[in-house]
Scaffold this motif. Structure first.
Motif, PDB file in Angstrom:
ATOM      1  N   GLU A  52       0.816  -1.220   0.000  1.00 25.85           N
ATOM      2  CA  GLU A  52       0.000   0.000   0.000  1.00 25.85           C
ATOM      3  C   GLU A  52       0.851   1.271   0.000  1.00 25.85           C
ATOM      4  OE1 GLU A  52       0.036  -1.448   4.337  1.00 25.85           O
ATOM      5  OE2 GLU A  52      -0.266  -2.382   2.398  1.00 25.85           O
ATOM      6  N   LEU A  53       2.140   1.144   0.299  1.00 24.16           N
ATOM      7  CA  LEU A  53       3.023   2.319   0.270  1.00 24.16           C
ATOM      8  C   LEU A  53       3.778   2.439  -1.057  1.00 24.16           C
ATOM      9  CD1 LEU A  53       4.457   2.222   3.897  1.00 24.16           C
ATOM     10  CD2 LEU A  53       2.591   3.614   2.999  1.00 24.16           C
ATOM     11  N   MET A  54       3.414   1.587  -2.005  1.00 17.84           N
ATOM     12  CA  MET A  54       4.081   1.593  -3.305  1.00 17.84           C
ATOM     13  C   MET A  54       3.250   2.279  -4.388  1.00 17.84           C
ATOM     14  SD  MET A  54       6.932   0.035  -2.669  1.00 17.84           S
ATOM     15  CE  MET A  54       7.610  -0.677  -4.143  1.00 17.84           C
ATOM     16  N   SER A  55       2.049   2.725  -4.048  1.00 18.46           N
ATOM     17  CA  SER A  55       1.230   3.419  -5.037  1.00 18.46           C
ATOM     18  C   SER A  55       0.207   4.292  -4.326  1.00 18.46           C
ATOM     19  CB  SER A  55       0.509   2.408  -5.939  1.00 18.46           C
ATOM     20  OG  SER A  55      -0.383   1.632  -5.177  1.00 18.46           O
ATOM     21  N   GLY A  56      -0.440   5.130  -5.095  1.00 23.41           N
ATOM     22  CA  GLY A  56      -1.470   5.995  -4.533  1.00 23.41           C
ATOM     23  C   GLY A  56      -0.900   7.263  -3.923  1.00 23.41           C
ATOM     24  N   VAL A  58      -0.160   8.159  -0.920  1.00 27.24           N
ATOM     25  CA  VAL A  58       0.836   8.076   0.157  1.00 27.24           C
ATOM     26  C   VAL A  58       2.060   7.270  -0.254  1.00 27.24           C
ATOM     27  CG1 VAL A  58      -0.827   8.357   2.035  1.00 27.24           C
ATOM     28  CG2 VAL A  58      -0.313   6.070   1.183  1.00 27.24           C
ATOM     29  N   ALA A  59       2.261   7.103  -1.548  1.00 26.22           N
ATOM     30  CA  ALA A  59       3.364   6.281  -2.048  1.00 26.22           C
ATOM     31  C   ALA A  59       4.715   6.830  -1.600  1.00 26.22           C
ATOM     32  CB  ALA A  59       3.306   6.207  -3.570  1.00 26.22           C
ATOM     33  N   GLY A  75       9.111   9.291   0.913  1.00 25.74           N
ATOM     34  CA  GLY A  75       9.880   8.047   0.919  1.00 25.74           C
ATOM     35  C   GLY A  75      11.298   8.259   1.409  1.00 25.74           C
ATOM     36  N   TRP A  76      11.953   9.318   0.923  1.00 23.90           N
ATOM     37  CA  TRP A  76      13.305   9.632   1.382  1.00 23.90           C
ATOM     38  C   TRP A  76      13.294   9.912   2.886  1.00 23.90           C
ATOM     39  CZ3 TRP A  76      18.113   8.906   0.142  1.00 23.90           C
ATOM     40  CH2 TRP A  76      19.114   9.624   0.794  1.00 23.90           C
ATOM     41  N   SER A  77      12.314  10.671   3.335  1.00 22.07           N
ATOM     42  CA  SER A  77      12.200  10.986   4.756  1.00 22.07           C
ATOM     43  C   SER A  77      12.006   9.711   5.591  1.00 22.07           C
ATOM     44  CB  SER A  77      11.041  11.955   4.976  1.00 22.07           C
ATOM     45  OG  SER A  77      10.886  12.240   6.335  1.00 22.07           O
TER      46      SER A  77
END
Length: 109
Positions: A52-56, A58-59, A75-77
């Protein structure tokens, strides 16, 4: 180490800053531009992310058709937070002082 690796290394090329850019209206860093020393670690970290963190909206990671895979700013954070937590935890391991001394001696040679 190749020239392209040196340019994006923490040791040699970090002075120029991270290679963030705007792609499709979003600030992100392409995986091919992350600091060289972190590339493998980031790849393994991405492999463990929930789907679920790979799209949308909130990716943390996005795949751009022409540019390739990138970490979003979020993602970097999240990666930096994980890395900091991991390093902080390592300081409490019983062999931490020995590992520091061994690593420092190896680097100094």
């Amino acid at each position: 180490m190749s020239i392209s690796q040196k340019i994006r290394s923490l040791h040699c090329g970090f002075q120029r800053g991270l290679g963030f850019e705007v792609i499709a209206g979003e600030n992100c860093i392409l995986i091919k531009n992350v600091p060289f020393e972190l590339e493998g670690i980031i790849a393994k970290w991405i492999d463990e992310l929930p789907i679920e963190l790979m799209s949308g909206p909130v990716a943390l990671v996005k795949l751009y058709p022409t540019e390739g895979m990138a970490l979003t700013e979020s993602g970097w954070s999240a990666f930096i937070s994980w890395m900091t937590e991991t390093l902080n935890s390592a300081q409490h391991e019983p062999n931490f002082p020995l590992k520091v001394r061994q690593s420092a001696k190896s680097s100094a040679q």
